[in-house]
Enzyme design. Sequence first.
Site, mmCIF file in Angstrom:
data_model
loop_
_atom_site.group_PDB
_atom_site.id
_atom_site.type_symbol
_atom_site.label_atom_id
_atom_site.label_comp_id
_atom_site.label_asym_id
_atom_site.label_seq_id
_atom_site.Cartn_x
_atom_site.Cartn_y
_atom_site.Cartn_z
ATOM 1 N N HIS A 43 19.587 47.916 -5.179
ATOM 2 C CA HIS A 43 19.514 47.257 -4.099
ATOM 3 C C HIS A 43 20.503 46.071 -4.036
ATOM 4 C CE1 HIS A 43 17.596 44.729 -7.445
ATOM 5 N NE2 HIS A 43 17.875 43.621 -6.762
ATOM 6 N N HIS A 131 26.887 42.732 -3.400
ATOM 7 C CA HIS A 131 27.271 43.703 -4.218
ATOM 8 C C HIS A 131 25.797 44.341 -4.775
ATOM 9 C CE1 HIS A 131 25.431 40.432 -6.934
ATOM 10 N NE2 HIS A 131 25.260 41.471 -7.793
#
EC number: 3.1.4.58
Length: 194
Positions: A43, A131
């Site tokens: 995630h 990220h």
Amino acid sequence: MRVFVAVVPPAPVVEAVEEFLQPRRDALAAEGRWRWTRAEHLHLTLAFVPDLDAWREEELIAAGEEFAARQQPLEVRLSGAGAFPDPGAARVLWAGVDEERPGTLADWAAGTRRVLSRAGARVEGTRFTPHVTLARSVGGRHAAGHLLQALDTLRTPAWSVDELVLVASWLGEGPSRTPRHEVRHRWPLGKDRA
């Protein structure tokens, strides 16, 4: 309760990441220096709250609903790699994110952090870098330049982010003492524009 607001990649993207990582994980398994993120945990965190009072969750969900309704879906893809705090002494290896509208994820991170704060939560975090965490170091920091060269070729299919997700995380309650994640709420994006 530990919670975070995140963008969760769809199954085809997770499968592409897993296919890409598998031979690299296999090659590094004997070293034991990296704990790789489980596929179901991939995630992109927008905001993190280490300790949300349970009674604040409903208020947070309502505020998040309003915020998400004002946002337009965004096309993204995972691309390239990096390390925190730096490649010479890495604690985290991550996949980078390319955005259709650069800066949108940073705007979402700032917005969700404001929503959480207004709902009475203490938000943690430093400067936002979009990220997805691929691995965490085991036993301290490790040089990762050689790994980043191999990981930097990662390119996933693009996908449309059409929801934000509120996830609760319980440390050490998952397989092999990894965290156990539970989706608490999904906020669809762009309801005000429909």
